[in-house]
Design an enzyme around this catalytic site. Structure first.
Site, short mmCIF file in Angstrom:
data_model
loop_
_atom_site.label_atom_id
_atom_site.label_comp_id
_atom_site.label_asym_id
_atom_site.label_seq_id
_atom_site.Cartn_x
_atom_site.Cartn_y
_atom_site.Cartn_z
N ARG A 54 0.83 -1.20 0.00
CA ARG A 54 0.00 0.00 0.00
C ARG A 54 0.87 1.26 0.00
O ARG A 54 1.89 1.31 0.69
CB ARG A 54 -0.92 0.00 1.22
N ASP A 56 0.94 5.62 0.41
CA ASP A 56 0.24 6.71 1.10
C ASP A 56 -0.26 7.75 0.10
O ASP A 56 0.12 7.75 -1.07
CB ASP A 56 1.19 7.39 2.09
N TYR A 114 11.87 1.24 -3.59
CA TYR A 114 11.38 2.62 -3.67
C TYR A 114 12.49 3.54 -4.15
O TYR A 114 13.67 3.29 -3.92
CB TYR A 114 10.91 3.11 -2.30
N ARG A 201 10.30 7.48 3.92
CA ARG A 201 10.27 8.93 4.10
C ARG A 201 10.96 9.34 5.40
O ARG A 201 11.59 10.41 5.46
CB ARG A 201 8.82 9.43 4.06
#
Length: 260
Positions: A54, A56, A114, A201
């Site tokens: 998932r 954000d 990522y 992040r």
């Protein structure tokens, strides 16, 4: 029949990936809601999807992988073109592959990757600004890369998880992390077996402090060992983050970009 899809999306206009428990107001759609609505139209029956990981609100995906089960027969081209024609412009189906019944978009993945893009110059961006985070102070990408290597391996990443993270534990195997400069961009790429909520992040937010010279490189290792999110750097903005995709064993026969 089980079907796997490669999905590309710009997350800027969505409330993240996950379907809402109640329908949102106009403009409050999720990627999963939009995708399932389009798939259900093509199938002429309800289709429910499961994704590899998932994302954000505001986070993009180069190749999110989903699977769904259906008794409806469509050729792969029909699923790709038919579904994409019913999707908003910010979402596209890149490929479709029938898979074995034991394939699972989430649990079959052996890694996820990522990329975080930082525009590092004195002036804010006008072009591609929805895909970048802007940092006006000079960054030392080499120092960021060296500090980040302390994170490689299996560790407890409690210092880099949000308080809202619902994972039962914080142990993750971070397989690779690189920080490189390409002209005005500093690019962070991270691969792990799985990620915690906001983990990438939060790592980037701490590395930025190292890159600006506000913290020494050894500070990243200290954060990791200390397990305390409250003393780590701030959470970096979502706009620079893109999910490159998961990785699966070759036996599933998926495209090379998502094969380990």
């Amino acid at each position: 029949m089980r079907i796997a899809l490669g999905v590309e999306y710009d997350g800027g206009g969505f409330l993240g990936w996950q379907r809402l428990s109640k329908p949102g107001e106009p403009g409050e759609e999720t990627v999963q809601q939009a995708l399932e609505t389009a798939l259900s139209f093509v199938a002429n029956t309800q289709v429910d999807t499961i994704c590899a990981g998932r994302t954000d609100a505001g986070v993009h995906a180069v190749c999110q992988v989903v699977h769904f089960d259906t008794d409806v027969h469509r050729d792969p081209r029909g699923w790709v073109l038919g579904t994409t024609s019913r999707l908003p412009p910010a979402i596209s189906i890149r490929w479709c592959v029938p898979v074995a019944d034991d394939f699972h978009a989430r649990f079959s993945a052996v890694a996820r990757r990522y990329r975080y893009r930082i525009l590092n110059r004195a002036v804010r961006p006008a072009l591609a600004r929805q895909y970048l985070t802007w940092e006006r102070l000079p960054l030392d990408a080499d120092a960021m890369h060296a500090a980040a290597q302390a994170l490689v391996g299996e560790h407890d990443f409690s210092a880099f998880r949000t308080v809202h993270c619902q994972a039962p534990h914080a142990r993750r195997d971070l397989q690779e992390i690189t920080v490189v400069r390409r002209e005005d961009e500093v690019i962070v790429e991270v691969q792990a077996n799985a990620f915690l909520h906001h983990m990438v992040r939060n790592i980037v937010g701490s590395l930025l402090l190292v890159g600006r010279g506000e913290r020494p490189g050894a500070w990243i290792a200290e954060l990791l060992a200390g397990l305390d999110r409250t003393v780590a750097g701030p959470t970096a903005p979502p706009t620079g983050l893109g999910f490159l995709g998961p990785r699966y064993p070759a036996r599933f026969g998926l495209p090379s970009e998502v094969t380990a």
